[in-house]
Design a protein around this motif. Structure first.
Motif, PDB file in Angstrom:
ATOM      1  N   ALA A   1       4.400  11.918   0.793  1.00  0.00           N
ATOM      2  CA  ALA A   1       4.995  12.056   2.131  1.00  0.00           C
ATOM      3  C   ALA A   1       4.571  13.353   2.802  1.00  0.00           C
ATOM      4  O   ALA A   1       4.384  13.406   4.024  1.00  0.00           O
ATOM      5  N   SER A   2       4.388  14.404   2.008  1.00  0.00           N
ATOM      6  CA  SER A   2       3.986  15.692   2.591  1.00  0.00           C
ATOM      7  C   SER A   2       2.554  15.652   3.120  1.00  0.00           C
ATOM      8  O   SER A   2       2.141  16.534   3.863  1.00  0.00           O
ATOM      9  N   TYR A   3       1.801  14.608   2.741  1.00  0.00           N
ATOM     10  CA  TYR A   3       0.440  14.423   3.245  1.00  0.00           C
ATOM     11  C   TYR A   3       0.380  13.294   4.279  1.00  0.00           C
ATOM     12  O   TYR A   3      -0.690  12.766   4.576  1.00  0.00           O
ATOM     13  N   GLY A   4       1.538  12.910   4.810  1.00  0.00           N
ATOM     14  CA  GLY A   4       1.577  11.899   5.861  1.00  0.00           C
ATOM     15  C   GLY A   4       1.855  10.485   5.393  1.00  0.00           C
ATOM     16  O   GLY A   4       2.037   9.584   6.212  1.00  0.00           O
ATOM     17  N   ALA A   5       1.884  10.271   4.088  1.00  0.00           N
ATOM     18  CA  ALA A   5       2.145   8.933   3.548  1.00  0.00           C
ATOM     19  C   ALA A   5       3.634   8.809   3.207  1.00  0.00           C
ATOM     20  O   ALA A   5       4.026   8.785   2.043  1.00  0.00           O
ATOM     21  N   LYS A   6       4.464   8.740   4.242  1.00  0.00           N
ATOM     22  CA  LYS A   6       5.912   8.780   4.048  1.00  0.00           C
ATOM     23  C   LYS A   6       6.498   7.412   3.731  1.00  0.00           C
ATOM     24  O   LYS A   6       7.393   7.276   2.902  1.00  0.00           O
ATOM     25  N   TYR A   7       6.016   6.387   4.419  1.00  0.00           N
ATOM     26  CA  TYR A   7       6.489   5.019   4.194  1.00  0.00           C
ATOM     27  C   TYR A   7       5.330   4.189   3.676  1.00  0.00           C
ATOM     28  O   TYR A   7       4.186   4.375   4.102  1.00  0.00           O
ATOM     29  N   GLY A   8       5.623   3.267   2.771  1.00  0.00           N
ATOM     30  CA  GLY A   8       4.506   2.513   2.229  1.00  0.00           C
ATOM     31  C   GLY A   8       4.865   1.168   1.643  1.00  0.00           C
ATOM     32  O   GLY A   8       6.033   0.802   1.519  1.00  0.00           O
ATOM     33  N   VAL A   9       3.806   0.461   1.303  1.00  0.00           N
ATOM     34  CA  VAL A   9       3.906  -0.851   0.674  1.00  0.00           C
ATOM     35  C   VAL A   9       2.974  -0.872  -0.533  1.00  0.00           C
ATOM     36  O   VAL A   9       1.849  -0.364  -0.465  1.00  0.00           O
ATOM     37  N   ALA A  10       3.453  -1.431  -1.624  1.00  0.00           N
ATOM     38  CA  ALA A  10       2.619  -1.661  -2.806  1.00  0.00           C
ATOM     39  C   ALA A  10       2.237  -3.138  -2.823  1.00  0.00           C
ATOM     40  O   ALA A  10       3.065  -4.000  -2.531  1.00  0.00           O
ATOM     41  N   VAL A  11       0.982  -3.399  -3.153  1.00  0.00           N
ATOM     42  CA  VAL A  11       0.496  -4.779  -3.250  1.00  0.00           C
ATOM     43  C   VAL A  11      -0.191  -4.948  -4.590  1.00  0.00           C
ATOM     44  O   VAL A  11      -0.963  -4.081  -5.018  1.00  0.00           O
ATOM     45  N   SER A  12       0.101  -6.057  -5.258  1.00  0.00           N
ATOM     46  CA  SER A  12      -0.509  -6.343  -6.568  1.00  0.00           C
ATOM     47  C   SER A  12      -0.900  -7.815  -6.603  1.00  0.00           C
ATOM     48  O   SER A  12      -0.090  -8.691  -6.288  1.00  0.00           O
ATOM     49  N   ILE A  13      -2.148  -8.077  -6.982  1.00  0.00           N
ATOM     50  CA  ILE A  13      -2.690  -9.433  -6.947  1.00  0.00           C
ATOM     51  C   ILE A  13      -3.590  -9.674  -8.157  1.00  0.00           C
ATOM     52  O   ILE A  13      -4.345  -8.793  -8.548  1.00  0.00           O
ATOM     53  N   GLY A  14      -3.512 -10.885  -8.700  1.00  0.00           N
ATOM     54  CA  GLY A  14      -4.470 -11.310  -9.708  1.00  0.00           C
ATOM     55  C   GLY A  14      -3.953 -11.253 -11.129  1.00  0.00           C
ATOM     56  O   GLY A  14      -2.913 -10.649 -11.400  1.00  0.00           O
ATOM     57  N   PRO A  15      -4.680 -11.878 -12.046  1.00  0.00           N
ATOM     58  CA  PRO A  15      -4.283 -11.868 -13.452  1.00  0.00           C
ATOM     59  C   PRO A  15      -4.353 -10.465 -14.028  1.00  0.00           C
ATOM     60  O   PRO A  15      -5.116  -9.627 -13.547  1.00  0.00           O
ATOM     61  N   ILE A  16      -3.578 -10.190 -15.056  1.00  0.00           N
ATOM     62  CA  ILE A  16      -3.511  -8.841 -15.621  1.00  0.00           C
ATOM     63  C   ILE A  16      -4.873  -8.393 -16.153  1.00  0.00           C
ATOM     64  O   ILE A  16      -5.155  -7.199 -16.241  1.00  0.00           O
TER      65      ILE A  16
END
Length: 203
Positions: A88-103
């Motif tokens: 957040a201190s570098y401007g990335a305050k709000y976010g979304v995590a995305v995960s796709i595909g087989p392990i």
């Protein structure tokens, strides 16, 4: 060549959805992604790597265990190293995590903005675009012997004319081999192709 255009178009969409940057590791295998795309603040990216935060990042921990998309604020994983607070201190305050595909070949990414939470519609759009990128960047099982030889010589510092002479081919034939290697590795430049080939032990 067409996929490079498609990838560029999709990344333009991601840029617009995540104005504070993103990091996307595609097709992680044996603990390392086949391809890493990132636009976060360079200082934050460097600190993230230097401090080894990938091993303790709640986003990554969630992504290894889940598929889909989730807001960072909804993640219930502990964050003892305060990765999100530092982001957040570098401007990335709000976010979304995305995960796709087989392990065995999973793509995990974090996408950020500074002004507000992502809407449900934006999250769904991100999930769809990253799914398309994941499906379009399947790692090759190997390079051809000709592609490997061309990349290896350039990686060792040989100029195109020198590498071509060493292989007994014309310079244009060498360039064609390098171009096909770039396409196979979804790389924009030869140096990027070399790095990707080395990281994935193709050369």
């Amino acid at each position: 060549m067409q996929w490079k255009t498609d990838l560029s178009e999709r990344l333009t969409i991601v840029d617009s959805l995540a104005p504070s940057g993103y990091a996307l590791g595609l097709h992680a295998r044996n603990g390392a992604p086949f391809m890493l795309l990132q636009t976060y603040d360079p200082e934050w990216s460097a600190k993230y790597v230097d401090e080894g935060y990938m091993m303790v990042d709640p986003l990554v921990l969630w992504g290894v265990q889940n598929e889909g998309a989730i807001r960072w604020s909804d993640l219930e994983f502990p964050d003892p190293h305060k990765v999100f607070a530092q982001a957040a201190s570098y401007g990335a305050k709000y976010g979304v995590a995305v995960s796709i595909g087989p392990i065995t070949s999973r793509s995990i990414g974090g996408f950020a903005r500074a002004d507000r939470e992502f809407t449900d519609t934006e999250m769904q759009h991100l999930l769809e675009v990253i799914t398309e990128i994941h499906l379009g960047t399947q790692p090759p099982k190997s390079l051809t012997p000709a592609q490997r030889a061309a990349l290896q010589l350039v990686a060792k510092g040989f100029r195109h004319a020198e590498a071509a002479a060493k292989l007994g081919i014309s310079e244009s034939a060498l360039k064609a081999r390098l171009s096909s290697a770039r396409d196979r590795l979804s790389a924009r430049t030869t140096s990027e192709a070399i790095q990707r080939a080395q990281e994935n032990r193709y050369i």
